[in-house]
Design a protein around this motif. Structure first.
Motif, PDB file in Angstrom:
ATOM      1  N   GLU A 121       0.837  -1.196   0.000  1.00 40.14           N
ATOM      2  CA  GLU A 121       0.000   0.000   0.000  1.00 40.14           C
ATOM      3  C   GLU A 121       0.874   1.250   0.000  1.00 40.14           C
ATOM      4  O   GLU A 121       0.592   2.195  -0.705  1.00 40.14           O
ATOM      5  N   ASN A 122       1.926   1.244   0.801  1.00 40.78           N
ATOM      6  CA  ASN A 122       2.860   2.369   0.847  1.00 40.78           C
ATOM      7  C   ASN A 122       4.239   1.872   1.243  1.00 40.78           C
ATOM      8  O   ASN A 122       4.365   0.938   2.035  1.00 40.78           O
ATOM      9  N   ILE A 123       5.249   2.533   0.701  1.00 43.02           N
ATOM     10  CA  ILE A 123       6.622   2.345   1.143  1.00 43.02           C
ATOM     11  C   ILE A 123       7.196   3.726   1.401  1.00 43.02           C
ATOM     12  O   ILE A 123       7.112   4.612   0.551  1.00 43.02           O
ATOM     13  N   PHE A 124       7.748   3.884   2.588  1.00 46.27           N
ATOM     14  CA  PHE A 124       8.380   5.141   2.966  1.00 46.27           C
ATOM     15  C   PHE A 124       9.844   4.869   3.278  1.00 46.27           C
ATOM     16  O   PHE A 124      10.181   3.793   3.781  1.00 46.27           O
ATOM     17  N   GLU A 125      10.700   5.845   2.998  1.00 44.26           N
ATOM     18  CA  GLU A 125      12.125   5.690   3.267  1.00 44.26           C
ATOM     19  C   GLU A 125      12.637   6.916   4.008  1.00 44.26           C
ATOM     20  O   GLU A 125      12.286   8.046   3.671  1.00 44.26           O
ATOM     21  N   ASP A 126      13.457   6.675   5.037  1.00 46.33           N
ATOM     22  CA  ASP A 126      14.072   7.753   5.797  1.00 46.33           C
ATOM     23  C   ASP A 126      15.447   7.283   6.249  1.00 46.33           C
ATOM     24  O   ASP A 126      15.555   6.488   7.193  1.00 46.33           O
ATOM     25  N   GLY A 127      16.475   7.717   5.562  1.00 48.43           N
ATOM     26  CA  GLY A 127      17.832   7.301   5.905  1.00 48.43           C
ATOM     27  C   GLY A 127      18.000   5.802   5.734  1.00 48.43           C
ATOM     28  O   GLY A 127      17.760   5.258   4.668  1.00 48.43           O
ATOM     29  N   GLN A 128      18.389   5.120   6.820  1.00 48.38           N
ATOM     30  CA  GLN A 128      18.597   3.672   6.795  1.00 48.38           C
ATOM     31  C   GLN A 128      17.285   2.893   6.900  1.00 48.38           C
ATOM     32  O   GLN A 128      17.277   1.679   6.776  1.00 48.38           O
ATOM     33  N   TRP A 129      16.197   3.596   7.136  1.00 42.88           N
ATOM     34  CA  TRP A 129      14.928   2.930   7.430  1.00 42.88           C
ATOM     35  C   TRP A 129      13.959   2.999   6.264  1.00 42.88           C
ATOM     36  O   TRP A 129      13.881   3.996   5.564  1.00 42.88           O
ATOM     37  N   THR A 130      13.228   1.916   6.114  1.00 49.28           N
ATOM     38  CA  THR A 130      12.126   1.890   5.167  1.00 49.28           C
ATOM     39  C   THR A 130      10.923   1.255   5.873  1.00 49.28           C
ATOM     40  O   THR A 130      11.078   0.367   6.706  1.00 49.28           O
ATOM     41  N   ILE A 131       9.766   1.779   5.571  1.00 55.29           N
ATOM     42  CA  ILE A 131       8.534   1.329   6.214  1.00 55.29           C
ATOM     43  C   ILE A 131       7.590   0.808   5.138  1.00 55.29           C
ATOM     44  O   ILE A 131       7.366   1.464   4.130  1.00 55.29           O
ATOM     45  N   LEU A 132       7.053  -0.371   5.387  1.00 52.08           N
ATOM     46  CA  LEU A 132       6.135  -1.016   4.452  1.00 52.08           C
ATOM     47  C   LEU A 132       4.760  -1.088   5.101  1.00 52.08           C
ATOM     48  O   LEU A 132       4.594  -1.665   6.170  1.00 52.08           O
ATOM     49  N   GLU A 133       3.784  -0.493   4.442  1.00 51.30           N
ATOM     50  CA  GLU A 133       2.394  -0.651   4.846  1.00 51.30           C
ATOM     51  C   GLU A 133       1.773  -1.618   3.834  1.00 51.30           C
ATOM     52  O   GLU A 133       1.876  -1.397   2.621  1.00 51.30           O
ATOM     53  N   TRP A 134       1.159  -2.704   4.316  1.00 45.60           N
ATOM     54  CA  TRP A 134       0.704  -3.762   3.421  1.00 45.60           C
ATOM     55  C   TRP A 134      -0.685  -4.280   3.803  1.00 45.60           C
ATOM     56  O   TRP A 134      -1.189  -4.015   4.870  1.00 45.60           O
ATOM     57  N   ARG A 135      -1.222  -5.056   2.863  1.00 47.08           N
ATOM     58  CA  ARG A 135      -2.441  -5.814   3.089  1.00 47.08           C
ATOM     59  C   ARG A 135      -2.290  -7.119   2.334  1.00 47.08           C
ATOM     60  O   ARG A 135      -1.386  -7.273   1.512  1.00 47.08           O
ATOM     61  N   ASP A 136      -3.183  -8.059   2.631  1.00 48.72           N
ATOM     62  CA  ASP A 136      -3.188  -9.298   1.854  1.00 48.72           C
ATOM     63  C   ASP A 136      -4.571  -9.493   1.243  1.00 48.72           C
ATOM     64  O   ASP A 136      -5.507  -8.768   1.577  1.00 48.72           O
ATOM     65  N   PRO A 137      -4.710 -10.453   0.336  1.00 47.71           N
ATOM     66  CA  PRO A 137      -5.999 -10.644  -0.347  1.00 47.71           C
ATOM     67  C   PRO A 137      -7.147 -11.032   0.592  1.00 47.71           C
ATOM     68  O   PRO A 137      -8.310 -10.881   0.234  1.00 47.71           O
ATOM     69  N   LEU A 138      -6.828 -11.519   1.792  1.00 46.17           N
ATOM     70  CA  LEU A 138      -7.864 -11.944   2.731  1.00 46.17           C
ATOM     71  C   LEU A 138      -8.304 -10.822   3.666  1.00 46.17           C
ATOM     72  O   LEU A 138      -9.174 -11.022   4.507  1.00 46.17           O
ATOM     73  N   GLY A 139      -7.683  -9.647   3.527  1.00 48.62           N
ATOM     74  CA  GLY A 139      -8.095  -8.503   4.326  1.00 48.62           C
ATOM     75  C   GLY A 139      -7.199  -8.165   5.504  1.00 48.62           C
ATOM     76  O   GLY A 139      -7.410  -7.155   6.174  1.00 48.62           O
ATOM     77  N   LEU A 140      -6.198  -9.001   5.776  1.00 49.00           N
ATOM     78  CA  LEU A 140      -5.260  -8.694   6.850  1.00 49.00           C
ATOM     79  C   LEU A 140      -4.409  -7.495   6.457  1.00 49.00           C
ATOM     80  O   LEU A 140      -4.045  -7.341   5.295  1.00 49.00           O
ATOM     81  N   ARG A 141      -4.117  -6.639   7.429  1.00 46.07           N
ATOM     82  CA  ARG A 141      -3.275  -5.466   7.197  1.00 46.07           C
ATOM     83  C   ARG A 141      -2.170  -5.436   8.222  1.00 46.07           C
ATOM     84  O   ARG A 141      -2.311  -5.957   9.327  1.00 46.07           O
ATOM     85  N   GLY A 142      -1.072  -4.788   7.847  1.00 42.45           N
ATOM     86  CA  GLY A 142       0.035  -4.647   8.782  1.00 42.45           C
ATOM     87  C   GLY A 142       1.051  -3.664   8.265  1.00 42.45           C
ATOM     88  O   GLY A 142       0.872  -3.030   7.219  1.00 42.45           O
ATOM     89  N   CYS A 143       2.112  -3.530   9.039  1.00 37.14           N
ATOM     90  CA  CYS A 143       3.219  -2.693   8.591  1.00 37.14           C
ATOM     91  C   CYS A 143       4.520  -3.275   9.120  1.00 37.14           C
ATOM     92  O   CYS A 143       4.531  -4.006  10.119  1.00 37.14           O
ATOM     93  N   GLY A 144       5.577  -2.979   8.416  1.00 40.69           N
ATOM     94  CA  GLY A 144       6.895  -3.464   8.798  1.00 40.69           C
ATOM     95  C   GLY A 144       7.910  -2.346   8.703  1.00 40.69           C
ATOM     96  O   GLY A 144       7.812  -1.475   7.838  1.00 40.69           O
ATOM     97  N   PHE A 145       8.863  -2.386   9.617  1.00 39.79           N
ATOM     98  CA  PHE A 145       9.956  -1.426   9.650  1.00 39.79           C
ATOM     99  C   PHE A 145      11.247  -2.187   9.397  1.00 39.79           C
ATOM    100  O   PHE A 145      11.503  -3.201  10.060  1.00 39.79           O
ATOM    101  N   PHE A 146      12.042  -1.729   8.450  1.00 41.57           N
ATOM    102  CA  PHE A 146      13.263  -2.409   8.054  1.00 41.57           C
ATOM    103  C   PHE A 146      14.424  -1.426   8.143  1.00 41.57           C
ATOM    104  O   PHE A 146      14.381  -0.359   7.525  1.00 41.57           O
ATOM    105  N   GLN A 147      15.469  -1.808   8.876  1.00 37.28           N
ATOM    106  CA  GLN A 147      16.691  -1.013   8.905  1.00 37.28           C
ATOM    107  C   GLN A 147      17.696  -1.700   7.997  1.00 37.28           C
ATOM    108  O   GLN A 147      17.992  -2.890   8.172  1.00 37.28           O
TER     109      GLN A 147
END
Length: 117
Positions: free
Chosen positions: A64-90
Motif C-alpha cells: 500500500e505504501n513504502i516510505f524511506e528515511d535514511g537507513q529505514w524503510t517502512i512497508l504498509e501492506w495488506r493481503d488478499p484476505l483482508g489482513l493489514r500490517g506494517c513493517g519497519f526495516f533497517q
C-alpha cells in the motif's frame, strides 16, 4: 542500493515464497521481530522461520505504501484476505539488519485455518 530497493526485492521474494532470495537480503546478525512472536536472531534462524511460514500458508504482500528515511524503510501492506500490517526495516550496507512487523496474528491463524496457540 537504497533501502527502498532492498525492500522491493524483499516483497518480490516474499510473494514468490523464495526462501533463498529473501534470506540473502539479511545480514548474518540480523534480527527479525514480528511483535506477535519472539525475535528471531541471525540469518540462518530467519531463513528457517521463512521456510516454516511459507510451508504453512500461502502469504501475499500487497504494497500500500513504502516510505524511506535514511537507513529505514517502512512497508504498509495488506493481503488478499483482508489482513493489514506494517513493517519497519533497517538497512545497512545493502542488508537488512533489523526488522519489526505489526499484524494481527489471531486473524492470520483463523484465515489460514491454522491452530490457535
Amino acid at each position: 542500493m537504497k533501502p527502498k530497493e532492498i525492500l522491493c526485492q524483499w516483497v518480490d521474494a516474499f510473494n514468490n515464497g523464495d526462501v533463498e532470495t529473501i534470506s540473502e537480503l539479511y545480514d548474518e546478525n540480523a534480527i527479525n521481530h514480528q511483535v506477535a512472536n519472539e525475535p528471531v536472531k541471525g540469518k540462518e534462524a530467519i531463513k528457517k522461520m521463512f521456510e516454516e511460514e511459507f510451508s504453512q500458508a500461502k502469504m501475499v504482500c500487497i504494497v500500500e505504501n513504502i516510505f524511506e528515511d535514511g537507513q529505514w524503510t517502512i512497508l504498509e501492506w495488506r493481503d488478499p484476505l483482508g489482513l493489514r500490517g506494517c513493517g519497519f526495516f533497517q538497512v545497512v550496507n545493502d542488508k537488512i539488519i533489523f526488522q519489526r512487523g505489526y499484524w494481527d496474528k489471531l486473524s492470520f491463524l483463523k484465515q489460514h485455518n491454522l491452530p490457535i496457540e
